[in-house]
Design a protein around this motif. Structure first.
Motif, PDB file in Angstrom:
ATOM      1  N   GLN A  68       0.826  -1.212   0.000  1.00 57.53           N
ATOM      2  CA  GLN A  68       0.000   0.000   0.000  1.00 57.53           C
ATOM      3  C   GLN A  68       0.856   1.256   0.000  1.00 57.53           C
ATOM      4  O   GLN A  68       0.553   2.228  -0.709  1.00 57.53           O
ATOM      5  CB  GLN A  68      -0.920  -0.012   1.224  1.00 57.53           C
ATOM      6  N   LEU A 217     -10.326  -4.574  -5.913  1.00 61.77           N
ATOM      7  CA  LEU A 217      -9.828  -4.355  -4.569  1.00 61.77           C
ATOM      8  C   LEU A 217      -8.352  -4.720  -4.524  1.00 61.77           C
ATOM      9  O   LEU A 217      -7.934  -5.733  -5.076  1.00 61.77           O
ATOM     10  CB  LEU A 217     -10.607  -5.212  -3.577  1.00 61.77           C
ATOM     11  N   GLY A 222      -9.705  -0.206  -1.212  1.00 61.53           N
ATOM     12  CA  GLY A 222      -9.994  -1.161  -0.155  1.00 61.53           C
ATOM     13  C   GLY A 222     -11.445  -1.156   0.273  1.00 61.53           C
ATOM     14  O   GLY A 222     -12.357  -0.945  -0.535  1.00 61.53           O
ATOM     15  N   ARG A 223     -11.667  -1.344   1.551  1.00 64.89           N
ATOM     16  CA  ARG A 223     -13.008  -1.521   2.091  1.00 64.89           C
ATOM     17  C   ARG A 223     -13.908  -0.316   1.804  1.00 64.89           C
ATOM     18  O   ARG A 223     -15.085  -0.472   1.464  1.00 64.89           O
ATOM     19  CB  ARG A 223     -12.921  -1.766   3.603  1.00 64.89           C
ATOM     20  N   ASP A 254      -5.140 -10.854   2.580  1.00 63.55           N
ATOM     21  CA  ASP A 254      -4.927  -9.405   2.584  1.00 63.55           C
ATOM     22  C   ASP A 254      -6.212  -8.619   2.351  1.00 63.55           C
ATOM     23  O   ASP A 254      -6.387  -7.530   2.914  1.00 63.55           O
ATOM     24  CB  ASP A 254      -3.907  -9.021   1.508  1.00 63.55           C
ATOM     25  N   LEU A 255      -7.103  -9.148   1.515  1.00 62.44           N
ATOM     26  CA  LEU A 255      -8.241  -8.357   1.043  1.00 62.44           C
ATOM     27  C   LEU A 255      -9.597  -8.864   1.524  1.00 62.44           C
ATOM     28  O   LEU A 255     -10.622  -8.277   1.171  1.00 62.44           O
ATOM     29  CB  LEU A 255      -8.228  -8.307  -0.486  1.00 62.44           C
ATOM     30  N   ALA A 258     -11.590  -6.180   3.081  1.00 62.70           N
ATOM     31  CA  ALA A 258     -12.026  -5.184   2.097  1.00 62.70           C
ATOM     32  C   ALA A 258     -13.250  -5.654   1.336  1.00 62.70           C
ATOM     33  O   ALA A 258     -14.084  -4.840   0.922  1.00 62.70           O
ATOM     34  CB  ALA A 258     -10.896  -4.881   1.123  1.00 62.70           C
TER      35      ALA A 258
END
Length: 428
Positions: A68, A217, A222-223, A254-255, A258
């Protein structure tokens, strides 16, 4: 070997573009060995490394926070590089015209005459020539000590033009990328389109499918982005939601958080999902299992019968490299041909198989509408339709521009969208 050649070509292009940017933005606008020259040169070396880092970090398994941290500056700089280069190429024309226009000299008049006479007068005094007589005193009659020194010369015309073009190009590129970033981060627009289907019964007239694609994503989106997409979809109160691939750029580990807001998607007949090419870079089976846990139904070469039409979904063609490619016969082979059919397939190029299997409407994404102008020209060379509704024989194809962005979180000339496709019966 081909992969190595492609990577080498990309490195060479990236280096050439940054050399050009350094030349026009740094070398042509700063003095040699100045602080500005040294600073600009440092940036010209570091910034392309950030671009490479943004691409390499996910593939090298770097910790997600590091991905990121690198992705935002690296990808934004990549977008700026595109528009700086385009703006400076326009600036080459401005530069050429500007430098060919004759320079305007000092205006005529007594002051101009005195300025012109001063050097000659000083030279005469130095040679012992007698001063001029009569009329107003001239610079020649003034003692040498009283002749004021000439002012420091202004920057050259060439330097002025170079700096003006550099400032204008930078301002234009920054404004373009800033607007494009705002376009993505403000969430997708809702687009509406009506598609008539000859086989659709009157009872299903007006059926609405929310088409969502290319959410992407990842390290930059992200989220919060998922929440914007879910809110945009739910506001339309659709009958069915179709997520047509490229949901993620990364692993479930990781996601997963999200993607969690997808659990709140609301539609009368539920939400469905087919894989895109990026799922095969991100652990496809894990993501298929995870979206199922979130209440989204994967259609993996499968079909469901809905009131008025059949909904089918096929895996993305990139799945062929993972023994998981599209199987049209399995998804469509034994259906009732008198019923209308809607196929979810990530890439528009899959339309040719859809035509062969008698599909009435294919819903796709993948192209992003080009995402960054003039990327639409490149997308048009690789896809039968870049965005919007087209007809191929008896089959219609609708391609959404997608709700997110890949690489730079920037869109120019191709705003993100969620499309409400309203089916219409011919005899309604």
């Amino acid at each position: 070997m081909i992969f190595v050649l492609v990577i080498a070509a990309i490195f060479a292009l990236l280096g050439a573009v940054h050399w050009y940017l350094w030349r026009r933005l740094v070398r042509d606008t700063t003095a040699p060995r100045s602080v500005a020259r040294r600073t600009g040169t440092t940036f010209a070396v570091v910034l392309p490394l950030l671009i490479l880092g943004a691409f390499v970090a996910p593939r090298a398994g770097a910790p997600f926070p590091l991905q990121q941290a690198i992705a935002w500056p690296g990808y934004l700089w990549l977008a700026l590089v595109l528009y700086l280069t385009l703006a400076l190429l326009v600036g080459e024309v401005v530069r050429a015209v500007w430098l060919r226009v004759p320079a305007r000299g000092p205006s005529a008049g007594p002051d101009a005459e005195e300025r012109a006479a001063a050097p000659a007068a000083v030279a005469s005094l130095a040679a012992g020539a007698p001063p001029a007589t009569g009329g107003a005193p001239t610079a020649a009659e003034t003692p040498l000590a009283e002749v004021s020194p000439s002012p420091s010369p202004a920057p050259s015309r060439r330097l002025f033009v170079a700096r003006s073009v550099a400032v204008g190009a930078t301002a234009a590129a920054a404004a373009t990328v800033g607007y494009g970033t705002y376009s993505v981060l403000s969430g997708p627009r809702v687009k509406r389109i009506t598609v008539p289907l000859a086989k659709l019964p009157r009872a299903a007239h007006g059926y609405r499918i929310a088409v969502v694609s290319d959410i992407h994503l990842g390290p930059t989106l992200g989220r919060a982005h998922t929440e914007r997409v879910v809110a945009a979809v739910n506001r339309t109160a659709p009958d069915l939601i179709a997520i047509v691939g490229d949901l993620v750029d990364g692993t479930v580990a990781d996601l997963g958080p999200a993607a969690e807001p997808l659990r709140r998607l609301e539609a009368r007949h539920g939400s469905f999902f087919v894989t895109g090419n990026h799922e095969y870079f991100s652990g496809v089976q894990e993501w298929v299992d995870h979206v199922r846990e979130l209440g989204v139904h994967p259609l993996r070469n499968a079909r469901v019968e809905l009131p008025g039409f059949d909904l089918a979904g096929v895996n993305d063609i990139s799945g062929e490299n993972h023994a998981d490619g599209p199987d049209y016969a399995r998804a469509l082979g034994d259906r009732d041909p008198s019923r209308a059919s809607v196929l979810l397939a990530h890439q528009p190029v899959m339309i040719h198989e859809a035509v062969r299997h008698g599909v009435d409407l294919q819903l796709s994404g993948h192209t992003h509408g080009g995402q960054l102008w003039p990327g639409n020209l490149i997308a048009a060379a690789a896809n039968p339709t870049v965005a919007g509704l087209d007809r191929y024989g008896d089959t219609q194809l609708y391609v959404t521009r997608g709700a997110g962005a890949w690489g730079p979180p920037v869109r120019v000339g191709a705003p993100p969208d969620v499309t409400i496709v309203q089916l219409a019966a011919r005899d309604a």
